[in-house]
Scaffold this motif. Sequence first.
Motif: not given
Length: 413
Positions: A257-264
Amino acid sequence: ISESDELRAFEATGIYRLAESGATFLDPVRILNASYRRFRLVPSAYYSRSFGTSRQGGEAETERTGEASPERKKRKRQPKPRELNEVERMAEARHQEARPLLLSAHKSLLKAKDLLEFLPRMIKEDVRVLDVESNLEKNLVELGSSWRAPFCEMTLCFQKSSGENSEEGICLKTSTPLFNSTISIEENDDAEGEFQDRHYILPRRCCFLMTDLKHVRGLIPDNYNQGYNLIVVDPPWENGCVRQKVAYPTLPNRHFLYLPVQELAHSTGALLVLWITNREKLWKFVEEELFPAWGVKDHTVFYWLKVKPDGSLIGNLDLLHHRPYECLLVGYINLDKETVRGSKFKFLEERRLEISYMIKINPQLVKELLSEYIPGPKPARCIELFARELVSGWTSWGNEPLRFQDAMYFSNK
Ligand code: SAM
């Protein structure tokens, strides 16, 4: 296009389109070799990942899916038929939905006689015995989390021509921290890396960061215009067999859940591709918690059907806990459908199916297959999270992205 034209195209590209079903047969070695100028992957070494021991980097069929090999299955006594519980009924309904697609794709593969004749030769090419004692994969994960990590350096060697008329190159060397530091090969030529007496082959224009999940935010670009248009995630999902074999460390679901996918993701949108096992509980977690947390919308499913060299499935299609296929969930992040309307970009709507020899599909294959569905400027900016190999033009992150770059998997072109 006749069958033999299709085979010729497959020999050159690693992609064989099965026109009748719309499925595609893929050879990862041919596709990945386009990443290299001076080196090539040795097919037998690459395919040993599927058949070798876990120390050899081999993913016996159980590693990803928790499914026993067909041989082992035979030895087990067949359980008596019983009523399915609720979770199993849901899994069965999902399977029944995909079944006609899977069967039609497999039927069209069995009709492609030229391809079937070619397959057994494909993996036997250039047989090589791997240095199984090196146990490299373990070293990288362990070293990266030890007190020694900040002191580990890789020596990079860039080949430069030594003169106008000379075929011989000279090696320009430079050193760089190996862990927790981004390494980019800017040159349009493969580089070689040396670390603790091991040699690594690094494809041209690749970029990697070897860290634990704790430091994953180091990947986030300074602004959204430098974000990624294609994000492939192959998480170390927990499952009994992976733990048993200690092929790689796994993580509980909540960590993802904490993978910064949106920020990538790139400001013009990104296509997100997630590998998922057939466990019903995992699907529920992804669809109800993970994708909403990552902001993934409009997702669809791609199937990867696994076959043996003779084209037969690796197991019975209908065995509840031993499906011979895996799934990729593909969806969009930050996509503004209005701004992409009228552009060449194609919105992904249907379920699709790919067939591959019994080895997992790597990120570059995913890119080849989905290129028309990737939003944003071209060439697409691509990243793989939890990578174990490098690809030209990609950023690769994980705690062992160099694992399959060891020189033992390569030969000179
Ligand atoms: N995509 C890869 C491939 O094609 O070979 C397979 C990835 S495998 C399913 C998951 C990877 O996640 C393994 O390399 C494992 O070591 C890595 N991993 C496990 N725990 C991690 C952590 N805490 N931080 C970073 N990577 C981790």
